[in-house]
Design a protein around this motif. Sequence first.
Motif, PDB file in Angstrom:
ATOM      1  N   PRO A   1       0.731  -1.161  -0.066  1.00 19.19           N
ATOM      2  CA  PRO A   1       0.144   0.020  -0.130  1.00 19.19           C
ATOM      3  C   PRO A   1       0.802   1.374  -0.041  1.00 19.19           C
ATOM      4  CG  PRO A   1      -1.056  -1.592   1.357  1.00 19.19           C
ATOM      5  CD  PRO A   1       0.323  -2.123   1.193  1.00 19.19           C
ATOM      6  N   ARG A   2       0.549   2.234  -0.540  1.00 20.14           N
ATOM      7  CA  ARG A   2       1.021   3.458  -0.934  1.00 20.14           C
ATOM      8  C   ARG A   2       2.317   3.606  -1.858  1.00 20.14           C
ATOM      9  NH1 ARG A   2      -0.585   7.674   3.996  1.00 20.14           N
ATOM     10  NH2 ARG A   2      -2.817   6.722   4.369  1.00 20.14           N
TER      11      ARG A   2
ATOM     12  N   ALA B   1      -3.931   9.592  -0.143  1.00 18.01           N
ATOM     13  CA  ALA B   1      -2.614  10.059   0.088  1.00 18.01           C
ATOM     14  C   ALA B   1      -1.713   9.992  -1.127  1.00 18.01           C
ATOM     15  CB  ALA B   1      -1.863   9.206   1.097  1.00 18.01           C
ATOM     16  N   MET B   2      -2.129   9.139  -2.059  1.00 19.50           N
ATOM     17  CA  MET B   2      -0.955   8.894  -3.446  1.00 19.50           C
ATOM     18  C   MET B   2      -1.420   9.977  -4.362  1.00 19.50           C
ATOM     19  SD  MET B   2      -0.381   4.938  -3.610  1.00 19.50           S
ATOM     20  CE  MET B   2      -2.351   4.486  -3.456  1.00 19.50           C
TER      21      MET B   2
ATOM     22  N   ASN C   1      -5.640   5.474   1.548  1.00 15.53           N
ATOM     23  CA  ASN C   1      -4.408   5.162   0.845  1.00 15.53           C
ATOM     24  C   ASN C   1      -4.213   5.980  -0.498  1.00 15.53           C
ATOM     25  OD1 ASN C   1      -3.145   3.777   2.886  1.00 15.53           O
ATOM     26  ND2 ASN C   1      -3.902   1.827   1.898  1.00 15.53           N
TER      27      ASN C   1
ATOM     28  N   GLU D   1      -9.637   2.138   4.294  1.00 16.56           N
ATOM     29  CA  GLU D   1      -8.197   2.256   4.369  1.00 16.56           C
ATOM     30  C   GLU D   1      -7.746   2.249   2.684  1.00 16.56           C
ATOM     31  OE1 GLU D   1      -4.181  -0.260   5.441  1.00 16.56           O
ATOM     32  OE2 GLU D   1      -6.208  -0.925   6.419  1.00 16.56           O
ATOM     33  N   ILE D   2      -8.221   1.663   1.840  1.00 13.32           N
ATOM     34  CA  ILE D   2      -8.215   1.780   0.392  1.00 13.32           C
ATOM     35  C   ILE D   2      -8.349   3.337  -0.165  1.00 13.32           C
ATOM     36  CG2 ILE D   2      -9.116   1.233  -1.981  1.00 13.32           C
ATOM     37  CD1 ILE D   2      -9.499  -1.379  -1.151  1.00 13.32           C
TER      38      ILE D   2
ATOM     39  N   ALA E   1      -3.162   0.474  -3.558  1.00 10.95           N
ATOM     40  CA  ALA E   1      -4.122   0.860  -2.616  1.00 10.95           C
ATOM     41  C   ALA E   1      -4.405  -0.085  -1.434  1.00 10.95           C
ATOM     42  CB  ALA E   1      -5.519   1.163  -3.326  1.00 10.95           C
ATOM     43  N   ASN E   2      -3.993  -1.257  -1.584  1.00  4.21           N
ATOM     44  CA  ASN E   2      -4.036  -2.149  -0.363  1.00  4.21           C
ATOM     45  C   ASN E   2      -3.291  -3.424  -0.830  1.00  4.21           C
ATOM     46  OD1 ASN E   2      -6.551  -2.408  -2.665  1.00  4.21           O
ATOM     47  ND2 ASN E   2      -6.419  -4.525  -1.944  1.00  4.21           N
TER      48      ASN E   2
END
Length: 249
Positions: free
Chosen positions: A99-100, A234-235, A231, A227-228, A211-212
């Motif tokens: 992730p990320r 943020a990206m 993420n 959470e996906i 993303a995950n």
Amino acid sequence: MTRHIELALIGGTGLYQFPGLDKIERHAVDTPYGPPSDSVVLGQVGKHRIAFLARHGESHTIPPHRVNYRANVWALHHLGARRVLGVNAVGGIRGDVGPRVLAVPDQIIDYTHDRLTSYCDVAGAEVRHIDFSEPYSAGLRKDLLAAASQAGVAVVDGGCYGATQGPRLETCAEIVRLRRDGCDLVGMTGMPEAALARELGLDYACLALVANWAAGCGGETEISLPEIFANLAAMTTQVPRLISALLAT
């Protein structure tokens, strides 16, 4: 209609608009293949003219298996784009693409079904057997990697994208199969977009936003959708800086 567009961007999940565009024009393009996912947005990034299209629509109303990929790619070509960058949200399979992480894959395996995959699928159309040995354009990939280095954006060079049908996420057993087949990333929108771009003679590359962890790869018992999206949020803040550097190459 043709005009000078230096780059077309197809935004995936989490990237529905491109921030910082000046002199914006919106074009609702009629195509021989039906309507695109949304209007194509033309605008300026500094001195550079780009096009942006939200793959799922700006309100994310179109699932991966219902995207009109033929209309999307044709609309960008019609407006004058010759270089297209697909931004795709993916799951990570290989250990260094968690992730990320941002990745620039160099191969793809297509597991999708029942999608309209070619411009040859129209009565009377010329049958074209494109060379798809290397599904992403080497020159655009090279420029994208160089731009990432210049912009200080960390990306992973290479990897195989496994394109699945969606919209559901994959089972653990399916990810085991994808890993066995050599896939490093899994997503739902990489095909037939890449092949359609090749049929129209466009330079095409993918910027994959991890993303995950894919099912069974990160130790979690369940994939968290909040959470996906966290993420991805943020990206996507790094994408404009990367695109600006790419346009300057």
